[in-house]
Write a protein that holds these residues in place. Structure first.
Motif, PDB file in Angstrom:
ATOM      1  N   UNK A   1       0.828  -1.208   0.000  1.00 51.61           N
ATOM      2  CA  UNK A   1       0.000   0.000   0.000  1.00 51.61           C
ATOM      3  C   UNK A   1       0.863   1.258   0.000  1.00 51.61           C
ATOM      4  N   UNK A   2       1.947   1.240   0.752  1.00 47.62           N
ATOM      5  CA  UNK A   2       2.863   2.384   0.766  1.00 47.62           C
ATOM      6  C   UNK A   2       3.476   2.567  -0.619  1.00 47.62           C
ATOM      7  N   UNK A   3       3.879   1.461  -1.242  1.00 48.07           N
ATOM      8  CA  UNK A   3       4.401   1.533  -2.614  1.00 48.07           C
ATOM      9  C   UNK A   3       3.378   2.180  -3.547  1.00 48.07           C
ATOM     10  N   UNK A   4       2.123   1.766  -3.445  1.00 49.16           N
ATOM     11  CA  UNK A   4       1.096   2.310  -4.323  1.00 49.16           C
ATOM     12  C   UNK A   4       0.891   3.807  -4.087  1.00 49.16           C
ATOM     13  N   UNK A   5       1.005   4.236  -2.843  1.00 45.58           N
ATOM     14  CA  UNK A   5       0.898   5.666  -2.568  1.00 45.58           C
ATOM     15  C   UNK A   5       2.124   6.413  -3.086  1.00 45.58           C
TER      16      UNK A   5
ATOM     17  N   UNK B   1       7.650   2.770 -11.607  1.00 44.00           N
ATOM     18  CA  UNK B   1       7.418   1.640 -10.710  1.00 44.00           C
ATOM     19  C   UNK B   1       8.689   1.336  -9.933  1.00 44.00           C
ATOM     20  N   UNK B   2       9.788   1.204 -10.656  1.00 41.73           N
ATOM     21  CA  UNK B   2      11.054   0.881 -10.016  1.00 41.73           C
ATOM     22  C   UNK B   2      11.502   1.972  -9.049  1.00 41.73           C
ATOM     23  N   UNK B   3      11.300   3.216  -9.423  1.00 40.89           N
ATOM     24  CA  UNK B   3      11.671   4.332  -8.548  1.00 40.89           C
ATOM     25  C   UNK B   3      10.862   4.303  -7.250  1.00 40.89           C
ATOM     26  N   UNK B   4       9.583   4.045  -7.361  1.00 44.47           N
ATOM     27  CA  UNK B   4       8.732   3.973  -6.164  1.00 44.47           C
ATOM     28  C   UNK B   4       9.176   2.846  -5.244  1.00 44.47           C
ATOM     29  N   UNK B   5       9.503   1.702  -5.825  1.00 49.05           N
ATOM     30  CA  UNK B   5       9.980   0.567  -5.030  1.00 49.05           C
ATOM     31  C   UNK B   5      11.317   0.903  -4.372  1.00 49.05           C
ATOM     32  N   UNK B   6      12.227   1.488  -5.134  1.00 46.49           N
ATOM     33  CA  UNK B   6      13.537   1.861  -4.584  1.00 46.49           C
ATOM     34  C   UNK B   6      13.406   2.884  -3.462  1.00 46.49           C
ATOM     35  N   UNK B   7      12.546   3.861  -3.644  1.00 46.18           N
ATOM     36  CA  UNK B   7      12.359   4.875  -2.596  1.00 46.18           C
ATOM     37  C   UNK B   7      11.896   4.221  -1.300  1.00 46.18           C
ATOM     38  N   UNK B   8      10.940   3.326  -1.396  1.00 45.39           N
ATOM     39  CA  UNK B   8      10.436   2.633  -0.213  1.00 45.39           C
ATOM     40  C   UNK B   8      11.538   1.794   0.428  1.00 45.39           C
ATOM     41  N   UNK B   9      12.264   1.045  -0.366  1.00 50.43           N
ATOM     42  CA  UNK B   9      13.315   0.184   0.170  1.00 50.43           C
ATOM     43  C   UNK B   9      14.442   0.990   0.809  1.00 50.43           C
ATOM     44  N   UNK B  10      14.855   2.054   0.167  1.00 45.17           N
ATOM     45  CA  UNK B  10      15.919   2.892   0.745  1.00 45.17           C
ATOM     46  C   UNK B  10      15.449   3.490   2.066  1.00 45.17           C
ATOM     47  N   UNK B  11      14.213   3.912   2.122  1.00 45.40           N
ATOM     48  CA  UNK B  11      13.661   4.421   3.383  1.00 45.40           C
ATOM     49  C   UNK B  11      13.748   3.343   4.466  1.00 45.40           C
ATOM     50  N   UNK B  12      13.326   2.130   4.119  1.00 49.74           N
ATOM     51  CA  UNK B  12      13.349   1.051   5.108  1.00 49.74           C
ATOM     52  C   UNK B  12      14.777   0.720   5.543  1.00 49.74           C
ATOM     53  N   UNK B  13      15.713   0.735   4.609  1.00 45.71           N
ATOM     54  CA  UNK B  13      17.108   0.418   4.930  1.00 45.71           C
ATOM     55  C   UNK B  13      17.749   1.514   5.773  1.00 45.71           C
ATOM     56  N   UNK B  14      17.533   2.759   5.407  1.00 46.91           N
ATOM     57  CA  UNK B  14      18.235   3.877   6.045  1.00 46.91           C
ATOM     58  C   UNK B  14      17.530   4.461   7.268  1.00 46.91           C
TER      59      UNK B  14
END
Length: 131
Positions: free
Chosen positions: A9-13, A80-93
């Protein structure tokens, strides 16, 4: 909602950021969250809190991506890839409750579901630079 469903859901937002002005996002978030049928009030609040926190760090996240991705930048990466990367980087950092390996694995799974054939490998390669 499961953690995976919350992440999706966060990815979709986050994907909506590419089509709306950042100033419009609080309203977009409210619309999205109100339409979630399987979310309880606690889930809705967690979603809103996390997405707003990600949006507040979006410039920093994008700068980190631009530093790590050789031959690419956030202007060239697919939405799509940018949204996924943004979420993952947030989770990692920024999210200490999520192990780096879990953040990467979940990002790859989102890429398999929503991205193109090569998206999962691209996401994995980029995020490996953050691990």
């Amino acid at each position: 909602m499961t953690r995976r469903k919350i992440r999706e859901s966060i990815f979709q937002m986050l994907f909506r950021v590419e089509f709306n002005d950042i100033e419009e996002m609080p309203e977009q978030i409210d619309i999205y969250i109100n339409d979630l049928m399987d979310a309880e009030d606690g889930d809705r609040e967690e979603l809103k809190t996390r997405i707003l926190d990600i949006l507040s760090k979006l410039e920093d996240i994008d700068n980190q991506l631009n530093e790590k991705v050789t031959g690419w930048n956030t202007e060239r990466i697919g939405k799509v890839e940018l949204s996924i990367l943004r979420l993952a980087v947030y989770e990692i950092k920024y999210d200490d409750s999520i192990p780096t390996g879990v953040a990467i694995n979940e990002a790859v799974e989102l890429a398999k579901k929503y991205g193109q054939d090569s998206s999962a490998a691209f996401i994995n390669g980029v995020l490996a630079k953050f691990a």
